[in-house]
Design an enzyme around this catalytic site. Sequence first.
Site, mmCIF file in Angstrom:
data_model
loop_
_atom_site.group_PDB
_atom_site.id
_atom_site.type_symbol
_atom_site.label_atom_id
_atom_site.label_comp_id
_atom_site.label_asym_id
_atom_site.label_seq_id
_atom_site.Cartn_x
_atom_site.Cartn_y
_atom_site.Cartn_z
ATOM 1 N N SER A 24 -23.248 -23.458 -32.237
ATOM 2 C CA SER A 24 -22.643 -22.475 -31.344
ATOM 3 C C SER A 24 -21.216 -22.870 -30.970
ATOM 4 O O SER A 24 -20.879 -24.056 -30.942
ATOM 5 C CB SER A 24 -23.497 -22.373 -30.079
ATOM 6 O OG SER A 24 -23.179 -21.223 -29.327
ATOM 7 N N PRO A 25 -20.357 -21.887 -30.670
ATOM 8 C CA PRO A 25 -19.009 -22.210 -30.192
ATOM 9 C C PRO A 25 -19.066 -23.018 -28.901
ATOM 10 O O PRO A 25 -19.840 -22.676 -27.997
ATOM 11 C CB PRO A 25 -18.376 -20.836 -29.947
ATOM 12 C CG PRO A 25 -19.202 -19.878 -30.739
ATOM 13 C CD PRO A 25 -20.585 -20.435 -30.752
ATOM 14 N N TYR A 184 -15.835 -12.499 -19.749
ATOM 15 C CA TYR A 184 -14.463 -12.447 -20.252
ATOM 16 C C TYR A 184 -14.027 -10.991 -20.417
ATOM 17 O O TYR A 184 -14.761 -10.067 -20.084
ATOM 18 C CB TYR A 184 -14.340 -13.251 -21.542
ATOM 19 C CG TYR A 184 -14.585 -14.729 -21.323
ATOM 20 C CD1 TYR A 184 -13.875 -15.430 -20.343
ATOM 21 C CD2 TYR A 184 -15.549 -15.422 -22.046
ATOM 22 C CE1 TYR A 184 -14.103 -16.776 -20.108
ATOM 23 C CE2 TYR A 184 -15.787 -16.769 -21.818
ATOM 24 C CZ TYR A 184 -15.069 -17.446 -20.842
ATOM 25 O OH TYR A 184 -15.304 -18.773 -20.611
ATOM 26 N N ARG A 232 -20.684 -11.612 -29.781
ATOM 27 C CA ARG A 232 -21.527 -12.148 -28.711
ATOM 28 C C ARG A 232 -21.385 -11.228 -27.508
ATOM 29 O O ARG A 232 -20.276 -10.962 -27.046
ATOM 30 C CB ARG A 232 -21.137 -13.571 -28.337
ATOM 31 C CG ARG A 232 -22.014 -14.140 -27.214
ATOM 32 C CD ARG A 232 -21.826 -15.620 -26.996
ATOM 33 N NE ARG A 232 -22.349 -16.403 -28.094
ATOM 34 C CZ ARG A 232 -22.895 -17.617 -27.969
ATOM 35 N NH1 ARG A 232 -23.003 -18.169 -26.768
ATOM 36 N NH2 ARG A 232 -23.322 -18.271 -29.016
#
Length: 380
Positions: A24-25, A184, A232
């Site tokens: 995963s990031p 975000y 995502r």
Amino acid sequence: MTVSKLFSPIALGGLTLENRIVVSPMCQYHAADGSATDWHIIHLGQFALSRAGMVLIESTGVERDGRITPGCLGLYSDENEAALSRVVSIFKAVGRMPIGIQLGHAGRKGSSHLPWHGGHGLSAEEGAWATFSSSPAPYDGRHSAPVMLDEAGMARVEVAFVDAAKRADRIGLDAVELHAAHGYLLHQFVTPFVNRRTDQYGGSRENRLRFPLRVAAALRAAWPRDKALGARINGPDGVEGGATIEDAIAFAEGLKALGYDYVCLSAGSLYGGQRFEAAPGYLLPHAEAVRRATGMTTMGVGMIVDPFLAEEAVAAGKADLIAIARGFLEDPRWVWHAAERLGVKMPFPPEYRGADLSVWQGAPHRPLLVHDPRPKAEAL
């Protein structure tokens, strides 16, 4: 040898992953004005031999003011592109799996201190920059109010995503993941908790999804079809007045219609100090709900460190892939150990053959393996 769904191949767009495990990031906060450094070579390099199905580079700002912190990775300049190209070329010289990148924009969560310095908003003396959002509400009491994006601002952000994707393609990355979760910028449009607009970008679900899907469409047009493209997104926000699972399903349906190859279901981080109950696999129900409602290839996340839990999730159809972050930070050889626990034969790189129990004389079990005390699975 047992048959494992987790260790079976899967196609994502033009890619075929060897297995369904994704690194995963993971934000590292070690960039210099957005440019990758030697830290990124070491951090990503440890996964080059991991035998994961795919590795995703941390959330990367598509414009300078789209970074979360001054230490966040970016892909908005020639210098950023050159620095990341060096990292990717080294990774690909050693690794055999695809490597992609998560592209995002922090929105009102930007201009922040590093997490271990408190994570609060920067002051003008500390180099603060203007932040942007769907509405002028601040992330918390320690961040300045953002500027509400107008049409010109939205057009600028859209172009920034496209330009970053073109840079990602030029340096040889195999996949892009659009970051529209974790509070975000794009998530700030999706959720009515933040989005208080009264124009065509606020109010109804269709309006709140309009700008995120507009960016997603521009990214789809710019990214090659022979590579992988995913997104995502958040499931339910877990707060009164927040986005619901129905919003997530509608978002995923819109992405599928645009030709996205997968969607990853996450949660949290909508506002400063948000807390919720978490346990291993706690987000899998959201991934399963979206998968069953849309038929879209879905990635599951959420404190998944037990290989038996990952196997069960994929085998039961709760998700098609499993993305792991903390587990890989603690154990870069997570895939090797998971294969061992699940009874899957995975060849070791010849240079690391000495770690293979079959040639480790006098070692009936791996003495240092403490990640899962259960015996190897005889059958799944």
